[in-house]
Design an enzyme around this catalytic site. Sequence first.
Site, PDB file in Angstrom:
ATOM      1  N   ASN A  52     -10.418  -0.757  -0.046  1.00 26.13           N
ATOM      2  CA  ASN A  52      -8.970  -0.597   0.079  1.00 26.13           C
ATOM      3  C   ASN A  52      -8.309  -1.246  -1.139  1.00 26.13           C
ATOM      4  O   ASN A  52      -8.278  -2.468  -1.247  1.00 26.13           O
ATOM      5  CB  ASN A  52      -8.522  -1.253   1.390  1.00 26.13           C
ATOM      6  CG  ASN A  52      -7.023  -1.169   1.627  1.00 26.13           C
ATOM      7  OD1 ASN A  52      -6.230  -1.073   0.690  1.00 26.13           O
ATOM      8  ND2 ASN A  52      -6.615  -1.228   2.879  1.00 26.13           N
ATOM      9  N   CYS A  69       0.817  -1.228   0.000  1.00 28.17           N
ATOM     10  CA  CYS A  69       0.000   0.000   0.000  1.00 28.17           C
ATOM     11  C   CYS A  69       0.845   1.270   0.000  1.00 28.17           C
ATOM     12  O   CYS A  69       0.305   2.368  -0.173  1.00 28.17           O
ATOM     13  CB  CYS A  69      -0.948   0.004   1.184  1.00 28.17           C
ATOM     14  SG  CYS A  69      -1.877  -1.519   1.339  1.00 28.17           S
ATOM     15  N   HIS A  93      -3.370   6.956   1.972  1.00 28.80           N
ATOM     16  CA  HIS A  93      -3.793   5.620   1.507  1.00 28.80           C
ATOM     17  C   HIS A  93      -5.160   5.313   2.118  1.00 28.80           C
ATOM     18  O   HIS A  93      -5.386   5.556   3.310  1.00 28.80           O
ATOM     19  CB  HIS A  93      -2.756   4.582   1.937  1.00 28.80           C
ATOM     20  CG  HIS A  93      -3.268   3.180   1.861  1.00 28.80           C
ATOM     21  ND1 HIS A  93      -3.918   2.700   0.748  1.00 28.80           N
ATOM     22  CD2 HIS A  93      -3.247   2.153   2.757  1.00 28.80           C
ATOM     23  CE1 HIS A  93      -4.272   1.439   0.971  1.00 28.80           C
ATOM     24  NE2 HIS A  93      -3.888   1.095   2.191  1.00 28.80           N
TER      25      HIS A  93
HETATM   26  O1  UT7 Z   1      -4.049  -1.319   3.527  1.00 30.27           O
HETATM   27  C1  UT7 Z   1      -2.974  -1.930   4.153  1.00 30.27           C
HETATM   28  C2  UT7 Z   1      -3.029  -1.746   5.583  1.00 30.27           C
HETATM   29  N1  UT7 Z   1      -4.242  -2.288   6.131  1.00 30.27           N
HETATM   30  C3  UT7 Z   1      -4.884  -1.574   7.028  1.00 30.27           C
HETATM   31  O2  UT7 Z   1      -4.492  -0.469   7.301  1.00 30.27           O
HETATM   32  C4  UT7 Z   1      -6.058  -2.205   7.751  1.00 30.27           C
HETATM   33  C5  UT7 Z   1      -5.945  -1.916   9.230  1.00 30.27           C
HETATM   34  N2  UT7 Z   1      -6.924  -2.575  10.031  1.00 30.27           N
HETATM   35  C6  UT7 Z   1      -8.248  -2.282  10.000  1.00 30.27           C
HETATM   36  O3  UT7 Z   1      -8.669  -1.491   9.194  1.00 30.27           O
HETATM   37  C7  UT7 Z   1      -9.150  -2.909  11.032  1.00 30.27           C
HETATM   38  O4  UT7 Z   1      -8.374  -3.650  11.942  1.00 30.27           O
HETATM   39  C8  UT7 Z   1     -10.275  -3.797  10.436  1.00 30.27           C
HETATM   40  C9  UT7 Z   1     -11.278  -2.929   9.716  1.00 30.27           C
HETATM   41  C10 UT7 Z   1      -9.674  -4.826   9.497  1.00 30.27           C
HETATM   42  C11 UT7 Z   1     -11.018  -4.528  11.573  1.00 30.27           C
HETATM   43  O5  UT7 Z   1     -11.568  -3.575  12.478  1.00 30.27           O
HETATM   44  P1  UT7 Z   1     -11.260  -3.661  14.033  1.00 30.27           P
HETATM   45  O6  UT7 Z   1     -12.005  -2.575  14.647  1.00 30.27           O
HETATM   46  O7  UT7 Z   1      -9.773  -3.667  14.230  1.00 30.27           O
HETATM   47  O8  UT7 Z   1     -11.871  -5.052  14.408  1.00 30.27           O
HETATM   48  P2  UT7 Z   1     -11.285  -6.123  15.419  1.00 30.27           P
HETATM   49  O9  UT7 Z   1     -10.432  -7.092  14.702  1.00 30.27           O
HETATM   50  O10 UT7 Z   1     -10.711  -5.414  16.624  1.00 30.27           O
HETATM   51  O11 UT7 Z   1     -12.604  -6.855  15.901  1.00 30.27           O
HETATM   52  C12 UT7 Z   1     -13.576  -6.199  16.742  1.00 30.27           C
HETATM   53  C13 UT7 Z   1     -14.757  -7.123  16.922  1.00 30.27           C
HETATM   54  C14 UT7 Z   1     -14.398  -8.516  17.374  1.00 30.27           C
HETATM   55  O12 UT7 Z   1     -15.456  -8.982  18.209  1.00 30.27           O
HETATM   56  P3  UT7 Z   1     -15.319  -8.953  19.819  1.00 30.27           P
HETATM   57  O13 UT7 Z   1     -14.132  -9.783  20.126  1.00 30.27           O
HETATM   58  O14 UT7 Z   1     -15.149  -7.498  20.157  1.00 30.27           O
HETATM   59  O15 UT7 Z   1     -16.628  -9.514  20.252  1.00 30.27           O
HETATM   60  C15 UT7 Z   1     -14.393  -9.319  16.098  1.00 30.27           C
HETATM   61  O16 UT7 Z   1     -14.686 -10.672  16.307  1.00 30.27           O
HETATM   62  O17 UT7 Z   1     -15.434  -7.273  15.678  1.00 30.27           O
HETATM   63  C16 UT7 Z   1     -15.522  -8.653  15.337  1.00 30.27           C
HETATM   64  N3  UT7 Z   1     -15.358  -8.754  13.891  1.00 30.27           N
HETATM   65  C17 UT7 Z   1     -16.379  -8.634  13.044  1.00 30.27           C
HETATM   66  N4  UT7 Z   1     -17.689  -8.450  13.249  1.00 30.27           N
HETATM   67  C18 UT7 Z   1     -18.468  -8.350  12.165  1.00 30.27           C
HETATM   68  C19 UT7 Z   1     -14.213  -8.924  13.168  1.00 30.27           C
HETATM   69  N5  UT7 Z   1     -14.490  -8.928  11.860  1.00 30.27           N
HETATM   70  C20 UT7 Z   1     -15.822  -8.760  11.767  1.00 30.27           C
HETATM   71  C21 UT7 Z   1     -16.688  -8.648  10.674  1.00 30.27           C
HETATM   72  N6  UT7 Z   1     -17.993  -8.447  10.927  1.00 30.27           N
HETATM   73  N7  UT7 Z   1     -16.272  -8.733   9.401  1.00 30.27           N
END
Ligand code: UT7
Length: 331
Positions: free
Chosen positions: A287, A121, A256
């Site tokens: 993305n 990226c 980005h």
């Molecule tokens: O482009 C290259 C670089 N990439 C990036 O910059 C991406 C960086 N990361 C992100 O954008 C974020 O980490 C994501 C958008 C990928 C994920 O968001 P998050 O807020 O970090 O989610 P998380 O992994 O902390 O998960 C939070 C909660 C969890 O549930 P509990 O444990 O709080 O109950 C996950 O199980 O959300 C749950 N979860 C989902 N729920 C619904 C994880 N994925 C999903 C989903 N739908 N798809």
Amino acid sequence: MSAIKEAVGAAHARILGVGGYRPARVVTNAEICERIDSTDEWIRERSGIISRRFAAEDESVVDMAVAAAGKAIANAGITADQIGCVILSTVTHPLQTPSGAADVAHRLGTTAAAMDISAACAGFCYGVSMANDMVRGGSASHVVVIGCEKLSDFTDSYDRTSAFIFADGAGAVVIGPSEEPGIGPTIWGSDGSQYDAITQRASWIDVRDHNVDFPMLTMQGQKVFRWAVWQMAPVAERAMAAAGITADDLDAFIPHQANMRITDSMIKALKLPAHVPVARDIAEAGNTSAASIPLAMERMLESGEAKSGGTALLIGFGAGLVYAAQVVTLP
Ligand code: UT7
């Protein structure tokens, strides 16, 4: 012993034209949720993505790159014979060798130098930095820099941690000589201690010898999110300081398009004045990795949100982990 003559480049370089290519197929969050346990609300809230584009099955990275580059070349007002180098930043061209760039160059009608770079990226900003140095160093008078990804080929549509985020598209610029400075110093680097934060599930050797599945991308989202939120604003600040400007001087901020929440936290950390328009192309593009900055740039210019000749701050960051930021004059 006779002295070796050195190449002599232009005094300055700038972006002369930009072009984007967005595949036709719009993929909604509802369609993504047919394969993962998620909701439209969750995806919008956590990433800012409302829809994204996926390329057609028979549409390749090279096809999309040629479309975007052709537009950038036309907008720059140059012809193919003026191109000295084609740089394609991609991590989804499906051949290890030869490069996608050589095919792109051929299809653009040039025999210029051509190479792919792998900086995920951050790749577009890496390419801009290299092109700037080439034009000023005299190794090419005009360089085409393309960011292009078909991430739908490398994303596991059943993986709820990444299926909703990645998308397809291409963006390109032409960089050439300028009478005034148009590209500030690039602040770039890597943190290989986080090599596994975004990676493929297996190597091609594992596929060959251990009968493993096609190696899709895997991302430790939270790890990358934290790194981006805490480490990238200082990089952006250093790029502005190196260019001799402050946030107040900006006419556009084009980060980005990783996640809308990452963009929002960078705005806060940079204390970006409210008058500076910010790229939010992720809402409809997802993305697209290396393609996201030039695609967002084209959209801001076409919508009138940003003006030709304005000063923009670019920053890319991703797998490696690697990053690069620079201040540019918009084409
Ligand atoms: O482009 C290259 C670089 N990439 C990036 O910059 C991406 C960086 N990361 C992100 O954008 C974020 O980490 C994501 C958008 C990928 C994920 O968001 P998050 O807020 O970090 O989610 P998380 O992994 O902390 O998960 C939070 C909660 C969890 O549930 P509990 O444990 O709080 O109950 C996950 O199980 O959300 C749950 N979860 C989902 N729920 C619904 C994880 N994925 C999903 C989903 N739908 N798809």
